[in-house]
Design a protein around this motif. Structure first.
Motif, PDB file in Angstrom:
ATOM      1  N   TYR A 138       0.814  -1.305   0.168  1.00 27.80           N
ATOM      2  CA  TYR A 138       0.193  -0.392  -0.109  1.00 27.80           C
ATOM      3  C   TYR A 138       1.055   1.540  -0.043  1.00 27.80           C
ATOM      4  CZ  TYR A 138      -4.033   3.102   0.950  1.00 27.80           C
ATOM      5  OH  TYR A 138      -4.822   4.326   1.254  1.00 27.80           O
ATOM      6  N   PHE A 139       2.034   1.080   0.780  1.00 27.18           N
ATOM      7  CA  PHE A 139       3.456   2.545   1.100  1.00 27.18           C
ATOM      8  C   PHE A 139       2.871   2.482  -0.208  1.00 27.18           C
ATOM      9  CE2 PHE A 139       3.393   2.278   5.520  1.00 27.18           C
ATOM     10  CZ  PHE A 139       2.731   2.677   5.708  1.00 27.18           C
ATOM     11  N   ILE A 140       3.408   1.644  -1.544  1.00 24.28           N
ATOM     12  CA  ILE A 140       4.529   1.839  -2.782  1.00 24.28           C
ATOM     13  C   ILE A 140       3.610   2.328  -3.497  1.00 24.28           C
ATOM     14  CG2 ILE A 140       5.203   0.347  -4.808  1.00 24.28           C
ATOM     15  CD1 ILE A 140       6.108  -2.086  -2.323  1.00 24.28           C
ATOM     16  N   GLN A 141       1.973   1.753  -3.717  1.00 20.73           N
ATOM     17  CA  GLN A 141       1.106   2.841  -4.475  1.00 20.73           C
ATOM     18  C   GLN A 141       1.186   3.963  -3.772  1.00 20.73           C
ATOM     19  OE1 GLN A 141      -0.001   1.015  -7.422  1.00 20.73           O
ATOM     20  NE2 GLN A 141       1.474   0.027  -6.337  1.00 20.73           N
ATOM     21  N   LEU A 142       1.288   4.651  -2.676  1.00 22.92           N
ATOM     22  CA  LEU A 142       0.992   5.758  -2.065  1.00 22.92           C
ATOM     23  C   LEU A 142       1.593   7.048  -2.511  1.00 22.92           C
ATOM     24  CD1 LEU A 142       0.316   5.305   1.677  1.00 22.92           C
ATOM     25  CD2 LEU A 142      -1.158   6.732  -0.181  1.00 22.92           C
ATOM     26  N   TRP A 143       3.452   6.178  -2.382  1.00 21.67           N
ATOM     27  CA  TRP A 143       4.027   6.933  -3.225  1.00 21.67           C
ATOM     28  C   TRP A 143       4.778   6.800  -4.629  1.00 21.67           C
ATOM     29  CZ3 TRP A 143       8.006  10.504  -1.985  1.00 21.67           C
ATOM     30  CH2 TRP A 143       8.657  10.329  -1.049  1.00 21.67           C
ATOM     31  N   GLY A 144       4.413   5.772  -5.366  1.00 23.75           N
ATOM     32  CA  GLY A 144       4.049   5.585  -6.506  1.00 23.75           C
ATOM     33  C   GLY A 144       2.952   7.346  -7.527  1.00 23.75           C
ATOM     34  N   ARG A 145       1.659   6.534  -6.276  1.00 22.44           N
ATOM     35  CA  ARG A 145       0.920   8.039  -6.884  1.00 22.44           C
ATOM     36  C   ARG A 145       1.887   9.646  -7.229  1.00 22.44           C
ATOM     37  NH1 ARG A 145      -4.993   8.237  -4.072  1.00 22.44           N
ATOM     38  NH2 ARG A 145      -3.164   8.908  -1.878  1.00 22.44           N
ATOM     39  N   ALA A 146       2.209   9.532  -5.450  1.00 25.39           N
ATOM     40  CA  ALA A 146       2.949  11.505  -5.298  1.00 25.39           C
ATOM     41  C   ALA A 146       4.336  11.621  -6.116  1.00 25.39           C
ATOM     42  CB  ALA A 146       3.297  11.103  -4.010  1.00 25.39           C
ATOM     43  N   LEU A 147       4.775  10.526  -6.631  1.00 26.30           N
ATOM     44  CA  LEU A 147       5.225  11.083  -7.257  1.00 26.30           C
ATOM     45  C   LEU A 147       5.297  11.286  -9.168  1.00 26.30           C
ATOM     46  CD1 LEU A 147       8.462   8.170  -6.365  1.00 26.30           C
ATOM     47  CD2 LEU A 147       8.872  10.279  -5.588  1.00 26.30           C
ATOM     48  N   TRP A 148       4.025  10.774  -9.574  1.00 26.08           N
ATOM     49  CA  TRP A 148       3.853  10.332 -11.351  1.00 26.08           C
ATOM     50  C   TRP A 148       2.951  12.122 -10.820  1.00 26.08           C
ATOM     51  CZ3 TRP A 148       3.564   6.808 -14.424  1.00 26.08           C
ATOM     52  CH2 TRP A 148       3.051   7.377 -15.682  1.00 26.08           C
ATOM     53  N   ARG A 149       2.301  11.650  -9.877  1.00 24.75           N
ATOM     54  CA  ARG A 149       1.990  13.260  -9.893  1.00 24.75           C
ATOM     55  C   ARG A 149       2.272  15.018 -10.029  1.00 24.75           C
ATOM     56  NH1 ARG A 149       0.675  17.880  -7.083  1.00 24.75           N
ATOM     57  NH2 ARG A 149       1.891  16.873  -5.052  1.00 24.75           N
ATOM     58  N   VAL A 150       3.606  14.420  -9.050  1.00 25.23           N
ATOM     59  CA  VAL A 150       5.097  16.268  -8.992  1.00 25.23           C
ATOM     60  C   VAL A 150       5.894  15.877 -10.127  1.00 25.23           C
ATOM     61  CG1 VAL A 150       4.248  15.971  -7.249  1.00 25.23           C
ATOM     62  CG2 VAL A 150       6.451  14.401  -7.781  1.00 25.23           C
ATOM     63  N   LEU A 151       5.785  14.283 -10.473  1.00 21.37           N
ATOM     64  CA  LEU A 151       7.051  14.443 -12.335  1.00 21.37           C
ATOM     65  C   LEU A 151       5.862  14.958 -13.019  1.00 21.37           C
ATOM     66  CD1 LEU A 151       9.121  14.178 -13.740  1.00 21.37           C
ATOM     67  CD2 LEU A 151       8.093  11.435 -14.460  1.00 21.37           C
ATOM     68  N   SER A 152       4.538  14.652 -13.317  1.00 22.43           N
ATOM     69  CA  SER A 152       3.414  15.228 -14.164  1.00 22.43           C
ATOM     70  C   SER A 152       3.478  16.764 -14.446  1.00 22.43           C
ATOM     71  CB  SER A 152       2.025  14.712 -14.025  1.00 22.43           C
ATOM     72  OG  SER A 152       1.431  14.905 -13.313  1.00 22.43           O
TER      73      SER A 152
END
Length: 491
Positions: free
Chosen positions: A247-261
């Protein structure tokens, strides 16, 4: 812009298949082999049980295997908590998948003229006995020509429903090609055992927990594609903070994807990671808060918090950590025996056995959150009873050379001597309700403080511990704290 915000593949949430379902390769191969067997009309009554803490991907695996089964035209029936509240509801759910008009033949229809429209309800006395579940399941398996039955949140299945369901599935699985996959919290095997001992002896248990370091890296990095690069040290920090928890992996992935986009860049460096960390932290806090609310709702906060202090900061849990809190639950009437108490504690997923008596925290770092937040939360719940708890704790300290329990009359007298006589019984009952004070092993009019580490933390920072604020009848020398002695947590 290489990636788009609206195309974010990371969707933290129970049941959502992650963009890369990493670390479960052996299990996925096994599931595919079983599906191939069904397609070839092979009969195998061994059910697969996915067991582990919340947020580790059990429901995602169910969704994945359902998709694979549908790709081969196998019939799939997915059951959730609402579908197996009784034998009747389970019978209806199977019947809906095999023939039309079944409901009209076995139930009476009552129309509720209101905002919800027509409601279908069982006629009085139509609850089927266990044997009557067989026709619907057998017809489902026979007509399907190969079927998959998925049961999520199976730890919530009532024992009487489990006895009917598991018994029928076991016998039908020998006759028709039907695979049953069951998922639930770490107490699931015990729950199944209570429902149907024979079935529990013939299941294939798969423990679904944290991922390996390599699988964690794969699950986080691969969805970004080859064009996105990561700063080595920044990625190392992120991977460490996931703690290999899906679940933490998905939380980090979502956050990183947002700031990168939003940045329009193709490289994730320390600056972007720091910006994403805030979003990750909020998501983690929400998860922790949800778990804490559940502990409060089910009356499990005190035993779990005591367990957290017992294990100690940096400690590793083991099966022995269930014993003390379990005994407290038994004596408070929240469990009938140690087995039931352990089952309830395992249901919280706070700690669990990953296999071969190797115990871990179900949600990494939740223990730290419990230790930091439980005390304040319990103080708030205690309200006016907080001062009363401090007085009672002082009484137990005075009895250090005597048995560690105290008669109710002595507690009431002590509270009366401190000006709480009128509401003494009310306060005692409140402490019993919270599980901080429980009946002793001797007659029920005696009580124990069974969470000494937690109780000590609750009262040690209370303002009335200032020497000048104490009543003289506590007989405590100035400068000494009137608290119950607590044992040291495990290293």
């Amino acid at each position: 812009m290489v990636i788009k915000k609206e195309k974010n593949p990371f969707q933290p949430g129970y049941g959502v298949i992650p963009p890369v379902l990493a670390g479960r390769n052996a299990l996925k191969r096994d599931l595919l082999d079983r599906l191939d067997g069904i397609t070839n009309r092979e009969c195998n009554s061994t059910a697969i049980v996915l067991m582990g803490p919340r947020g580790c991907g059990k429901t995602a695996l169910l969704s994945w295997v359902a998709r694979k089964a549908e790709e081969t035209n196998l019939r799939v029936l997915s059951l959730t908590t609402d579908d197996f509240t009784s034998v009747t509801t389970l019978k209806q759910e199977f019947a809906r998948h095999v023939r039309k008009g079944w409901l009209q033949r076995v139930v009476q229809v009552g129309v509720n003229v209101g905002g919800t429209g027509a409601n279908v309800g069982l006629a009085t006395g139509t609850e089927p006995v266990h044997g009557q579940l067989r026709p619907e399941i057998e017809e489902f398996a026979k007509k399907a020509g190969g079927s998959l039955v998925l049961v999520d949140e199976a730890h919530n299945m009532p024992a009487e429903v489990g006895r009917a369901f598991y018994s029928v599935c076991q016998s039908i699985g020998l006759k028709y090609p039907m695979l049953v996959v069951v998922a639930g919290t770490p107490d699931l095997k015990s729950v199944i055992g209570r429902s149907h001992a024979t079935f529990s002896e013939r299941i294939q248990v798969e423990r679904i927990g944290a991922l390996s370091d390599e699988a964690t890296r794969q699950a986080l990095v691969e969805p970004f594609g080859e064009k996105i690069t990561f700063d080595g040290e920044a990625l190392k920090d992120v991977l460490a903070e996931t703690q290999n928890y899906p679940y933490f992996i998905q939380l980090w992935g979502r956050a990183l994807w947002r700031v990168l986009s939003e940045s329009g860049r193709e490289h994730i460096g320390p600056g972007l990671v720091e910006e994403a960390r805030s979003e990750f932290g909020k998501g983690r806090w929400e998860l922790y808060s949800t778990r804490m609310r559940e502990l409060v709702t089910y009356g499990m906060l005190v035993p779990v918090a005591e367990m957290a202090f017992q294990i100690g900061k940096g400690g590793k849990p083991d099966s022995g950590d269930l014993i003390g809190p379990g005994l407290a639950m038994i004596r408070s009437g929240k469990a009938g025996d140690q087995e039931e108490a352990s089952e309830k504690l395992l249901h919280t997923g706070f700690i669990w056995d990953t296999g071969m008596d190797n115990w871990e925290y179900g949600i990494p770092s939740l223990a730290s959150h419990v230790r930091s937040e439980a005390v304040a939360l319990l103080r708030k719940q205690l309200g006016e009873s907080l001062r009363v708890l401090e007085i009672i704790v002082g009484g137990f300290r005075d009895r250090a050379a005597a048995p560690k329990n105290m008669p109710r009359k002595d507690i009431v007298l002590r509270l009366s001597n401190h000006g709480h006589g009128e509401r003494a019984e009310e306060h005692v009952n409140r402490l019993v309700e919270l599980g901080l004070l429980v009946p002793g092993n001797l007659p029920v009019d005696r009580f124990d403080l069974v969470a000494p580490l937690l109780t000590g933390k609750i009262v040690e920072g209370y303002p009335s511990h200032r020497p000048e604020a104490r009543n003289e009848e506590t007989r405590v020398q100035p400068g000494k704290e009137d608290i119950i002695p607590v044992s040291s947590p495990k290293p």
